[in-house]
Motif scaffolding. Structure first.
Motif, PDB file in Angstrom:
ATOM      1  N   ILE A   1      -8.723  13.473   5.290  1.00  0.00           N
ATOM      2  CA  ILE A   1      -8.267  14.863   5.289  1.00  0.00           C
ATOM      3  C   ILE A   1      -9.123  15.646   4.288  1.00  0.00           C
ATOM      4  CG2 ILE A   1      -6.271  16.381   4.878  1.00  0.00           C
ATOM      5  CD1 ILE A   1      -5.666  14.404   7.075  1.00  0.00           C
ATOM      6  N   ALA A   2      -9.495  16.877   4.652  1.00  0.00           N
ATOM      7  CA  ALA A   2     -10.224  17.764   3.743  1.00  0.00           C
ATOM      8  C   ALA A   2      -9.225  18.682   3.055  1.00  0.00           C
ATOM      9  CB  ALA A   2     -11.256  18.583   4.507  1.00  0.00           C
ATOM     10  N   VAL A   3      -9.211  18.623   1.720  1.00  0.00           N
ATOM     11  CA  VAL A   3      -8.287  19.442   0.934  1.00  0.00           C
ATOM     12  C   VAL A   3      -9.054  20.135  -0.191  1.00  0.00           C
ATOM     13  CG1 VAL A   3      -6.295  17.956   1.438  1.00  0.00           C
ATOM     14  CG2 VAL A   3      -7.644  17.538  -0.624  1.00  0.00           C
ATOM     15  N   PRO A   4      -8.536  21.259  -0.687  1.00  0.00           N
ATOM     16  CA  PRO A   4      -9.203  21.932  -1.800  1.00  0.00           C
ATOM     17  C   PRO A   4      -9.259  21.019  -3.035  1.00  0.00           C
ATOM     18  CG  PRO A   4      -7.585  23.381  -0.799  1.00  0.00           C
ATOM     19  CD  PRO A   4      -7.376  22.016  -0.210  1.00  0.00           C
ATOM     20  N   GLN A   5     -10.379  21.088  -3.730  1.00  0.00           N
ATOM     21  CA  GLN A   5     -10.531  20.298  -4.943  1.00  0.00           C
ATOM     22  C   GLN A   5      -9.582  20.825  -6.004  1.00  0.00           C
ATOM     23  OE1 GLN A   5     -14.603  19.908  -6.024  1.00  0.00           O
ATOM     24  NE2 GLN A   5     -14.199  18.242  -7.423  1.00  0.00           N
TER      25      GLN A   5
ATOM     26  N   LYS B   1      -6.806  19.750   7.020  1.00  0.00           N
ATOM     27  CA  LYS B   1      -6.987  19.230   8.375  1.00  0.00           C
ATOM     28  C   LYS B   1      -7.832  17.956   8.345  1.00  0.00           C
ATOM     29  CE  LYS B   1      -4.883  22.512  10.611  1.00  0.00           C
ATOM     30  NZ  LYS B   1      -3.660  22.268  11.318  1.00  0.00           N
ATOM     31  N   PRO B   2      -7.644  17.080   9.331  1.00  0.00           N
ATOM     32  CA  PRO B   2      -8.437  15.846   9.386  1.00  0.00           C
ATOM     33  C   PRO B   2      -9.924  16.114   9.610  1.00  0.00           C
ATOM     34  CG  PRO B   2      -6.510  15.676  10.811  1.00  0.00           C
ATOM     35  CD  PRO B   2      -6.609  17.105  10.363  1.00  0.00           C
ATOM     36  N   ILE B   3     -10.729  15.188   9.113  1.00  0.00           N
ATOM     37  CA  ILE B   3     -12.163  15.168   9.397  1.00  0.00           C
ATOM     38  C   ILE B   3     -12.296  14.630  10.821  1.00  0.00           C
ATOM     39  CG2 ILE B   3     -14.367  14.096   8.759  1.00  0.00           C
ATOM     40  CD1 ILE B   3     -13.324  16.183   6.754  1.00  0.00           C
ATOM     41  N   THR B   4     -13.095  15.302  11.636  1.00  0.00           N
ATOM     42  CA  THR B   4     -13.241  14.911  13.032  1.00  0.00           C
ATOM     43  C   THR B   4     -14.721  14.857  13.394  1.00  0.00           C
ATOM     44  OG1 THR B   4     -13.031  17.213  13.776  1.00  0.00           O
ATOM     45  CG2 THR B   4     -11.000  15.910  13.679  1.00  0.00           C
ATOM     46  N   ILE B   5     -14.987  14.874  14.688  1.00  0.00           N
ATOM     47  CA  ILE B   5     -16.359  14.906  15.188  1.00  0.00           C
ATOM     48  C   ILE B   5     -16.437  16.015  16.233  1.00  0.00           C
ATOM     49  CG2 ILE B   5     -15.937  13.095  16.895  1.00  0.00           C
ATOM     50  CD1 ILE B   5     -18.835  12.097  16.079  1.00  0.00           C
ATOM     51  N   THR B   6     -17.565  16.724  16.264  1.00  0.00           N
ATOM     52  CA  THR B   6     -17.700  17.868  17.162  1.00  0.00           C
ATOM     53  C   THR B   6     -19.102  17.965  17.722  1.00  0.00           C
ATOM     54  OG1 THR B   6     -17.340  20.253  17.370  1.00  0.00           O
ATOM     55  CG2 THR B   6     -18.386  19.507  15.347  1.00  0.00           C
TER      56      THR B   6
END
Length: 163
Positions: free
Chosen positions: A38-42, A142-147
């Protein structure tokens, strides 16, 4: 006492993963929640993961795509991979030993990513699914995904060496 030349010492050094911090260009760091990145603010209360990277030694991979590497989460047996789900690939964390992947002369393409670096910014393209990149959302948490839709998603990451 162990003796050897510089080449064997350099090879031994290359046989250990590099530990790196990773954050997106919006200064979101990656945290592990169960088996999802998951990407979250530092923040001082946030404990970001350390990413492990090690080169893929398969010489048959495309040469012009970037540096082929394996990516794993430090202090776990979890490695990033791309698998097909339905009609498109998805990014998953799978239980694998990154050193086992490294020792294989033939790449397990689903675990290989081409790292391209421009300055201190890196992108990670799937070897198994060309044109698909690891990405983070502009929305926080939000989760890290692939695009493959690089215009709508963030594919640029700072991939900083850890001491």
């Amino acid at each position: 006492m162990k003796t050897g030349n510089c080449n064997s010492q350099a090879q031994e050094a290359a046989e250990q993963p590099n530990f790196r911090g990773i954050r997106d260009i919006h200064q979101q760091v990656l945290v592990l929640q169960e088996k999802t990145l998951i990407a979250v603010p530092q923040d001082v209360d946030v404990h970001p993961i350390s990413m492990m990277s090690i080169p893929c030694r398969d010489q048959s991979l495309e040469k012009d795509k970037g540096n082929p590497i394996y990516l794993g989460i430090a202090e776990t047996e979890l490695c990033l991979c791309c698998e097909e789900s339905g009609e498109q690939p998805i990014l998953k964390l799978k239980e694998r030993d990154i050193m086992e992947l490294y020792r294989n002369q033939k790449a397990e393409k689903s675990f290989v990513f081409y790292r391209n670096a421009t300055g201190n910014i890196s992108t990670f393209e799937s070897a198994a699914y060309p044109g698909w990149f690891i990405c983070s959302s502009v929305e926080k948490g939000k989760p890290i995904t692939i695009t493959k839709d690089v215009g709508k998603n963030n594919i640029a990451f700072y991939f900083d060496p850890r001491d």
